[in-house]
Design a protein around this motif. Structure first.
Motif, short mmCIF file in Angstrom:
data_model
loop_
_atom_site.label_atom_id
_atom_site.label_comp_id
_atom_site.label_asym_id
_atom_site.label_seq_id
_atom_site.Cartn_x
_atom_site.Cartn_y
_atom_site.Cartn_z
N ASN A 52 0.77 -1.23 0.11
CA ASN A 52 -0.08 -0.13 0.10
C ASN A 52 0.81 0.98 0.08
O ASN A 52 0.48 2.24 -0.70
N ARG A 53 1.93 1.21 0.84
CA ARG A 53 2.77 2.47 0.75
C ARG A 53 3.62 2.49 -0.52
O ARG A 53 3.89 3.70 -0.95
N ALA A 54 3.90 1.53 -1.13
CA ALA A 54 4.67 1.55 -2.31
C ALA A 54 3.62 2.23 -3.42
O ALA A 54 3.78 2.99 -4.32
N GLU A 60 1.81 9.27 -6.57
CA GLU A 60 2.13 10.91 -6.79
C GLU A 60 2.89 10.93 -7.95
O GLU A 60 3.24 12.23 -8.28
N THR A 61 3.27 10.01 -8.71
CA THR A 61 3.99 10.15 -10.21
C THR A 61 3.09 10.34 -11.47
O THR A 61 3.61 10.83 -12.35
N GLY A 67 -5.84 5.15 -6.70
CA GLY A 67 -5.59 3.94 -6.04
C GLY A 67 -6.84 3.09 -5.39
O GLY A 67 -7.61 3.80 -4.82
N TYR A 68 -6.48 1.83 -5.29
CA TYR A 68 -7.30 1.04 -4.41
C TYR A 68 -6.41 0.94 -3.15
O TYR A 68 -5.12 0.21 -3.35
N GLY A 90 -5.88 11.82 -0.63
CA GLY A 90 -6.92 12.19 -1.70
C GLY A 90 -6.63 11.18 -3.04
O GLY A 90 -7.46 11.10 -3.92
N ARG A 91 -5.75 10.45 -3.06
CA ARG A 91 -5.29 9.53 -4.19
C ARG A 91 -5.94 8.09 -4.05
O ARG A 91 -5.98 7.63 -5.19
#
Length: 242
Positions: A52-54, A60-61, A67-68, A90-91
């Protein structure tokens, strides 16, 4: 405009040259897909917290991914921490639950608890379904107030159960990706359910979008329904300003 509601980022444990964001974007460009809602393969099949952190870093790129956040029903404490930490970006616009990889059937107490958590955050959940399990997902919708779910693969070979499920509740959506293409499958579903319950999903980059794309084109949908499948229903479900 095309929105793919079932996509992945990252390498798989198969011999495939996928994993880079550039590969995802090239595949999207090939099929005219403007926006994809993606989960991290690492989070789905290996480590949910690091995956999830990856995924958050990748989001951001590029503005072509949403994202899920992957939830493993066996690790709900991790899920609550991830939701609290990562949603403020917010992503992330939904949650992914893979019942097979997590060993947590749709009807299990663990998955029901996970779905209740998702509903509390007012997020839609993409849930892996196969055979009769869309009926279990419909029952969860009936039992959990506010729960909104996408039956991933629309039950696969159990698509007739997906029709029954979608017609029994008003908060269950269907998307067509399936590794074993069956002629007429999506056309039959589209003719049998409310067109507002239909979405477009490909399972990219695990599966080439050609399979889902061809199934939808072969269904010969009327223009209003085609627009709903392509993007409008997804925009409404995920509350996107597009």
């Amino acid at each position: 405009m095309i929105v793919d509601v079932h996509a992945h980022w990252g390498p798989w444990f198969f011999s495939m040259e996928v994993g880079a964001v550039a590969v995802n974007l090239a595949v999207m460009d090939r099929y005219g897909i403007d926006l994809a809602v993606v989960s991290a393969t690492e989070a789905v099949v290996y480590d949910v917290r690091s995956g999830n952190r990856a995924m958050a870093r990748v989001l951001e790129t590029t503005d072509r991914f949403l994202g899920y956040l992957t939830v493993n029903p066996r690790r709900l404490a991790d899920a609550e921490r991830d939701l609290a930490e990562l949603l403020p970006s917010g992503r992330f616009v939904g949650v992914k639950i893979h019942t097979d990889y997590s060993g947590s059937p749709v009807a299990s107490a663990r998955t029901r608890d996970a779905l209740a958590l998702v509903a509390a955050y007012d997020l839609p959940a993409l849930v892996h379904t196969w055979d009769t399990t869309p009926l279990d997902l419909a029952q969860a919708c009936a039992d959990i107030p506010g729960l909104r779910v996408i039956a991933g693969h629309m039950g696969a070979n159990g698509w007739r159960y997906a029709v029954e499920a979608a017609n029994s509740v008003d908060r269950l959506w269907l998307e067509p990706c399936f590794s074993h293409t069956e002629a007429g499958r999506f056309a039959a579903v589209a003719a049998a359910v409310d067109p507002r319950r239909l979405l477009f999903g490909t399972d990219a980059t695990l599966i080439d979008p050609a399979a889902a794309y061809g199934a939808v084109l072969a269904a010969d949908l009327d223009p209003v329904t085609a627009e709903r499948v392509a993007w409008r229903n997804a925009a409404e479900l995920f509350r996107l300003d597009i």
